[in-house]
Design an enzyme around this catalytic site. Structure first.
Site, PDB file in Angstrom:
ATOM      1  CG  ASP A 193       4.618  -7.384 -14.978  1.00 25.67           C
ATOM      2  OD1 ASP A 193       5.352  -8.219 -15.519  1.00 25.67           O
ATOM      3  OD2 ASP A 193       3.567  -7.683 -14.382  1.00 25.67           O
ATOM      4  CB  CYS A 210      -1.269   5.862  11.781  1.00 20.97           C
ATOM      5  SG  CYS A 210      -0.065   6.435  10.562  1.00 20.97           S
ATOM      6  CB  ALA A 253       2.032 -17.370 -10.569  1.00 24.28           C
TER       7      ALA A 253
END
Length: 578
Positions: free
Chosen positions: A89, A273, A190
């Site tokens: 990023d 799990c 966003a």
């Protein structure tokens, strides 16, 4: 080097093959966020767990003098000790959160080049949901200016993020403009505030508005989406890539991920799990661990759940069961259920991407799933067929349908609360079944191609199998879905009856001799196609003069066939050699 091709699909979702600098991954995929200053799980550990792509923040590295120098000297792969694909990023997230960054667009792009990233990101301007329209327009104007700058100077594959706040027309406009530029991946930016506030219905609007403007041959990345409960819905919308730091952020807060939501460790007496962490420890044992070790164990569990759900989604695509998984997952939260129903309102977008046939039966597990495009399309086509084949039956799921479609997908391949008894065709009616299916599958007028057909019925099942005329093979009635696979003679007849460009895939001169020999057609050789073609349709491969070359099954829709330049386009079954 960057390549992206589709391998399988369901709903608007797809399994793809993404190659960057010789490194390959399969999509949908999630890239765990790696903060080089706070490594809870190391990149090497992520690689061993099967995460072959990660994302880190080039701005964080750029701002830290020690990290910056190491990255410039060693390169980002050695800095992170990771040999998979590294995406970065640019600081846009920090810009959204804190209102500013101390770097220019050009500086961060050039820095990304220097440290050897695999996929870069220019410094777009993210506009939060509900911002004033004037601000959204101005931010988007700057973003598109920076996109042009990035296009001019980029040296590596690069993200071009779609912005526009919650203004859907701005999202579509941004997507179209960025699609015209030379970029490889399109994140949708966003949207984290929408997900944090459970505004999933609006998230659907933003994603679909963006997808409507984007080129279909580029992967789409949903920035900041990392909770497994949303993967199925997002992939059904057309998302290929995800990223998130949720695995670590949640672990720091003693939160435990499940595909249905998030639990706090204090709530758990049993682990639902069987990952390596949950198989080794009990909730009580984790609670008693030192904080640092507990966070590490929870982060590892969260990663295993994320990886498992991505694989579950991919398996659902392969089996044609993605809508059923979306239906199941959406019931874990009312806001997610609302988003599911909202997605089904985008009927035209979904139908264009929906495969014409699937390897699994259609299961009526809810009233909502009756709104999926496979149901709507089947009913629409059945109504058209009814104009020529007026004898009908009452189907317990689909209502009144033409009798002669009762053996074909999805009518015969469906399960509901009531049983549906499939009647075997009588010998004197067998041809009517074939003609009705041809009309249903290939469109108006196609029944004429089989007006003199002789249909062989299977001795074992009594169902239609081979279709012939004057001793020549026309088509095969497929046992798995009751649709037609065309032989050469059948293709010639359909080609003669259907006007150009219906059901055509047009290839260039380079591909013509290979298609004639029965070789597959690849996307880069396609020069035109009927836009009404849907994924997995039986198609006619022709040259620019509309001479029939071959017949086969397409992997792409008509619009995709005209845009994709990589991967398989048509799996050719038979060619017509001169």
């Amino acid at each position: 080097m960057f390549k992206f091709e589709i391998k399988a699909r369901d709903a608007a979702g797809r399994i793809g093959r993404l190659e960057v600098n010789g490194k390959k991954i399969e999509t949908p995929a999630i890239m765990p966020v790696v903060n080089p200053k706070q490594l809870i799980v190391t990149p090497k550990e992520l690689r061993k767990m099967g995460f072959h792509i990660i994302i880190t923040n080039s701005y964080i590295i750029y701002k830290d003098e020690e990290l910056r120098q190491k990255a410039l000297e060693m390169g980002i792969h050695k800095l992170l000790d990771y040999d998979g694909i590294i995406e970065v990023d640019s600081g846009s997230f920090q810009l959204m959160r804190y209102g500013g960054v101390e770097v220019t667009n050009r500086e961060i792009i050039e820095f990304q080049h220097k440290i050897g990233v695999d996929i870069g990101t220019f410094l777009d301007i993210p506009t939060v949901p509900d911002a004033p329209r004037e601000k959204a327009e101005e931010d988007l104007r700057i973003t598109l200016e920076r996109a042009k700058e990035a296009e001019e100077i980029k040296q590596v594959p690069m993200n071009a993020t779609v912005q526009g706040s919650t203004y859907l027309d701005l999202r579509t406009y941004a997507a179209k403009k960025l699609s015209e530029m030379n970029f490889e991946i399109h994140p949708i930016g966003a949207v984290v505030p929408l997900m944090e506030s459970y505004r999933y219905r609006e998230l659907v609007d933003v994603v679909v508005a963006s997808k409507l403007g984007l080129r279909p041959d580029r992967p789409v990345h949903l920035f900041g989406a990392g909770h497994p409960m949303i993967f199925a819905l997002a992939v059904a919308m057309g998302i290929d890539l995800f990223d998130s730091a949720s695995y670590a952020l949640y672990a720091k807060d003693d939160r435990y991920l499940t595909p249905e939501g998030t639990k706090h460790l204090s709530e758990l007496e049993y682990f639902p799990c069987s990952c390596p962490v949950c198989s080794r420890y009990t909730p009580q044992e984790l609670k008693e661990m030192p904080k640092e070790k507990r966070v590490k164990m929870l982060a590892l569990h969260n990663l295993w759940v994320i990886r498992e759900e991505i694989n579950r989604v991919k398996q659902a695509i392969k089996e044609g069961e993605l809508w059923r998984l979306v239906d199941e997952r959406s019931r874990s939260h009312p806001k997610l259920f609302s988003a599911y129903k909202r997605l089904l309102e985008y009927r035209d977008y979904l139908e264009e991407n929906e495969p014409i046939t699937k390897s699994s039966a259609f299961f009526k597990v809810s009233e909502e799933i009756m709104g999926t495009p496979i149901v709507w399309r089947a009913k629409q086509r059945a109504e058209r067929v009814k104009q020529k084949f007026s004898e009908t039956i009452n189907h317990p799921i689909f209502g009144e349908i033409p009798k002669y479609l009762s053996l074909s997908y999805p009518f015969a391949q469906s399960e509901g609360e009531e049983d549906f008894t499939i009647e075997k065709p009588k010998k004197n009616e067998a041809k009517l079944y074939i003609q009705a299916v041809a009309e249903y599958q290939f469109g108006e007028g196609a029944a004429e191609a089989f007006k003199d057909a002789f249909v062989e019925l299977s001795r074992k099942t009594g169902m239609p199998r081979q279709i012939k005329a004057k001793g020549k093979h026309l088509a095969t009635f497929r046992a798995e879905d009751g649709l037609l696979t065309l032989g050469i003679e059948g293709a010639k007849r359909v080609h003669q009856i259907l006007p150009y460009p219906r059901m055509r895939v047009v290839v260039n001169e380079d591909a013509e001799p290979f298609a004639r020999k029965g070789k597959n057609v690849f996307a880069k050789f396609v020069i035109d196609a009927d836009e009404n073609i849907r994924p997995y349709d039986e198609v006619l491969v022709v040259n620019k003069n509309d001479e029939l070359l071959a017949t086969g099954q397409t992997l792409l829709s008509g619009k995709e066939l005209k845009i994709f330049q990589q991967g398989l386009a048509v799996k050719v079954r038979r060619g017509i050699e001169k």
